[in-house]
Design a protein around this motif. Structure first.
Motif, mmCIF file in Angstrom:
data_model
loop_
_atom_site.group_PDB
_atom_site.id
_atom_site.type_symbol
_atom_site.label_atom_id
_atom_site.label_comp_id
_atom_site.label_asym_id
_atom_site.label_seq_id
_atom_site.Cartn_x
_atom_site.Cartn_y
_atom_site.Cartn_z
ATOM 1 N N GLY A 161 0.771 -0.980 -0.243
ATOM 2 C CA GLY A 161 -0.072 0.010 -0.112
ATOM 3 C C GLY A 161 0.671 1.221 0.076
ATOM 4 N N GLN A 162 1.649 1.005 -0.005
ATOM 5 C CA GLN A 162 2.715 2.441 -0.182
ATOM 6 C C GLN A 162 4.056 2.293 -1.544
ATOM 7 N N PHE A 163 4.934 3.460 -1.491
ATOM 8 C CA PHE A 163 5.978 3.417 -2.752
ATOM 9 C C PHE A 163 6.942 3.551 -1.766
ATOM 10 N N SER A 164 7.875 3.743 -2.348
ATOM 11 C CA SER A 164 9.347 2.593 -1.767
ATOM 12 C C SER A 164 10.107 4.396 -2.301
ATOM 13 N N ALA A 165 10.251 4.773 -1.763
ATOM 14 C CA ALA A 165 11.076 6.078 -2.486
ATOM 15 C C ALA A 165 12.142 6.339 -2.709
ATOM 16 N N LYS A 166 13.281 5.356 -2.108
ATOM 17 C CA LYS A 166 14.565 5.004 -2.305
ATOM 18 C C LYS A 166 14.308 4.150 -3.813
ATOM 19 N N ALA A 167 13.612 3.377 -4.089
ATOM 20 C CA ALA A 167 13.333 2.131 -5.228
ATOM 21 C C ALA A 167 13.152 3.458 -5.791
ATOM 22 N N LEU A 168 12.163 3.994 -6.254
ATOM 23 C CA LEU A 168 11.631 5.003 -6.825
ATOM 24 C C LEU A 168 12.881 5.850 -7.547
ATOM 25 N N GLU A 169 13.800 6.506 -6.699
ATOM 26 C CA GLU A 169 14.604 6.991 -7.075
ATOM 27 C C GLU A 169 16.132 6.365 -7.624
ATOM 28 N N ASN A 170 15.957 4.873 -7.180
ATOM 29 C CA ASN A 170 17.272 3.919 -7.745
ATOM 30 C C ASN A 170 16.756 3.515 -9.145
ATOM 31 N N THR A 171 15.477 3.682 -9.305
ATOM 32 C CA THR A 171 14.989 3.162 -10.945
ATOM 33 C C THR A 171 14.739 4.578 -11.857
ATOM 34 N N GLU A 172 14.952 5.705 -11.695
ATOM 35 C CA GLU A 172 14.023 7.484 -11.948
ATOM 36 C C GLU A 172 13.140 6.873 -12.565
ATOM 37 N N THR A 173 11.891 6.660 -11.689
ATOM 38 C CA THR A 173 10.398 6.910 -12.186
ATOM 39 C C THR A 173 9.924 7.198 -11.157
ATOM 40 N N ASP A 174 9.532 8.912 -11.733
ATOM 41 C CA ASP A 174 7.818 8.851 -11.078
ATOM 42 C C ASP A 174 6.671 9.139 -10.626
ATOM 43 N N ILE A 175 6.342 9.253 -9.594
ATOM 44 C CA ILE A 175 4.892 8.593 -9.490
ATOM 45 C C ILE A 175 3.744 9.159 -10.467
ATOM 46 N N ILE A 178 3.584 6.682 -12.293
ATOM 47 C CA ILE A 178 2.824 5.628 -12.519
ATOM 48 C C ILE A 178 1.156 6.038 -12.260
ATOM 49 N N GLU A 179 0.949 7.045 -11.661
ATOM 50 C CA GLU A 179 -0.230 7.604 -11.697
ATOM 51 C C GLU A 179 -0.968 7.332 -13.313
ATOM 52 N N ASN A 180 -0.205 8.159 -14.163
ATOM 53 C CA ASN A 180 -0.920 8.069 -15.414
ATOM 54 C C ASN A 180 -1.281 6.631 -16.147
ATOM 55 N N ILE A 181 -0.078 5.934 -15.698
ATOM 56 C CA ILE A 181 -0.738 4.379 -16.711
ATOM 57 C C ILE A 181 -1.791 4.177 -15.390
ATOM 58 N N MET A 182 -1.849 4.421 -14.019
ATOM 59 C CA MET A 182 -3.184 3.768 -13.773
ATOM 60 C C MET A 182 -4.150 3.675 -14.268
ATOM 61 N N LYS A 183 -3.923 5.611 -14.273
ATOM 62 C CA LYS A 183 -5.978 6.113 -15.690
ATOM 63 C C LYS A 183 -5.833 5.341 -16.711
ATOM 64 N N ILE A 184 -4.571 4.866 -17.671
ATOM 65 C CA ILE A 184 -4.699 4.245 -18.272
ATOM 66 C C ILE A 184 -5.366 3.443 -18.737
ATOM 67 N N TYR A 185 -5.251 2.109 -17.171
ATOM 68 C CA TYR A 185 -6.100 0.868 -17.259
ATOM 69 C C TYR A 185 -6.894 1.079 -16.310
ATOM 70 N N LEU A 187 -7.051 1.494 -13.326
ATOM 71 C CA LEU A 187 -6.709 0.700 -11.632
ATOM 72 C C LEU A 187 -6.409 2.090 -10.570
ATOM 73 N N ASP A 188 -6.469 1.378 -9.201
ATOM 74 C CA ASP A 188 -6.878 1.843 -8.554
ATOM 75 C C ASP A 188 -6.049 1.284 -7.772
ATOM 76 N N LEU A 189 -5.160 1.700 -7.223
ATOM 77 C CA LEU A 189 -3.676 2.232 -6.099
ATOM 78 C C LEU A 189 -4.126 1.381 -5.433
ATOM 79 N N ASP A 207 -2.421 -7.393 -9.805
ATOM 80 C CA ASP A 207 -3.491 -6.669 -8.488
ATOM 81 C C ASP A 207 -3.284 -7.983 -7.619
ATOM 82 N N ASN A 208 -4.554 -7.138 -6.508
ATOM 83 C CA ASN A 208 -4.994 -8.662 -5.459
ATOM 84 C C ASN A 208 -5.775 -9.754 -5.557
ATOM 85 N N TYR A 209 -5.896 -9.452 -7.345
ATOM 86 C CA TYR A 209 -7.702 -10.517 -7.359
ATOM 87 C C TYR A 209 -6.511 -11.643 -8.430
#
Length: 221
Positions: A161-175, A178-185, A187-189, A207-209
């Motif tokens: 249920g939460q983002f990892s700030a360190k992993a986001l930084e290591n992979t140069e990924t922006d939240i 990710i939120e844009n991808i969630m909207k396209i598909y 999906l809900d966090l 997902d959980n299902y």
């Protein structure tokens, strides 16, 4: 002699049940708390066998209590990630982009010999072949050899249920990405089990299902 045999059989079945209840792991894959419980159970189980004057219930009761305690701790770890990090620790990156992090090795009290021995265990005898290496919470080392594209392996950027700030930084990924991808598909966090990403922009969402995972190759959105 017959009494000792009966006690041995009872304790044998009980210990097998206890180990199965705690989960299927090899000895080298045990978390610190699991290893402690395993050692305690093995020591307690020997007491009624060494001394016939000790009631069998004296050995059975603490074993059952320890197993119940371990199951409770495991449930707590699943629900509270911060508690899990306190009890089991977290993986530590010791090689990234082919560069050895000597400071992290010192914190883990890993010597150069420990590192090279662990790499040999992964069939790597040349340090220059290592692209990425991480020390797991069990103490084992996972290694990725250098690839043609020279990219690091995916990291977990979202879980529990939460983002990892360190992993986001290591992979140069922006939240926001990710939120844009969630909207396209659509999906809900709150329905997401895990999200991984790498520095090339490849995203994996499950997902959980048990639905088909969403896989995005590169930052093409």
């Amino acid at each position: 002699m017959f009494i000792i045999l009966i006690r041995s059989l009872i304790l044998y079945v009980l210990v097998i049940f206890a180990v199965r209840l705690m989960g299927k792991r090899q000895l080298g894959e045990l978390q610190p708390s699991e290893l402690v419980i395993t050692i305690l159970i093995s020591n307690i189980a020997t007491l009624p066998l060494e001394d016939e004057d000790i009631p069998l219930i004296t050995g059975v009761t603490p074993i059952l209590c320890l197993v119940c305690f371990e199951v409770i701790v495991s449930c707590i770890n699943l629900k509270f990630p911060k508690m899990r990090k306190i009890i089991s620790g977290s993986p530590k990156i010791i090689v990234k982009d082919g560069v050895i992090d000597s400071q992290t090795l010192k914190e883990l009290r890993f010597s150069a010999d420990d590192l090279t021995m662990a790499l040999r265990g992964n069939d790597i005898f040349d340090l220059s072949e290592v692209q990425f290496a991480v020390v797991e919470t069990t103490g084992s080392i996972s290694v990725m050899k250098k690839q043609k594209e020279n990219s690091d392996p995916p990291q977990v950027i979202f879980s529990d249920g939460q983002f990892s700030a360190k992993a986001l930084e290591n992979t140069e990924t922006d939240i926001k990405y990710i939120e844009n991808i969630m909207k396209i598909y659509s999906l809900d966090l709150k329905d997401i089990f895990i999200i991984t990403a790498d520095s090339s922009g490849n995203i994996f969402i499950a997902d959980n299902y048990g639905s088909k995972p969403v896989i995005v190759k590169g930052k093409n959105l």
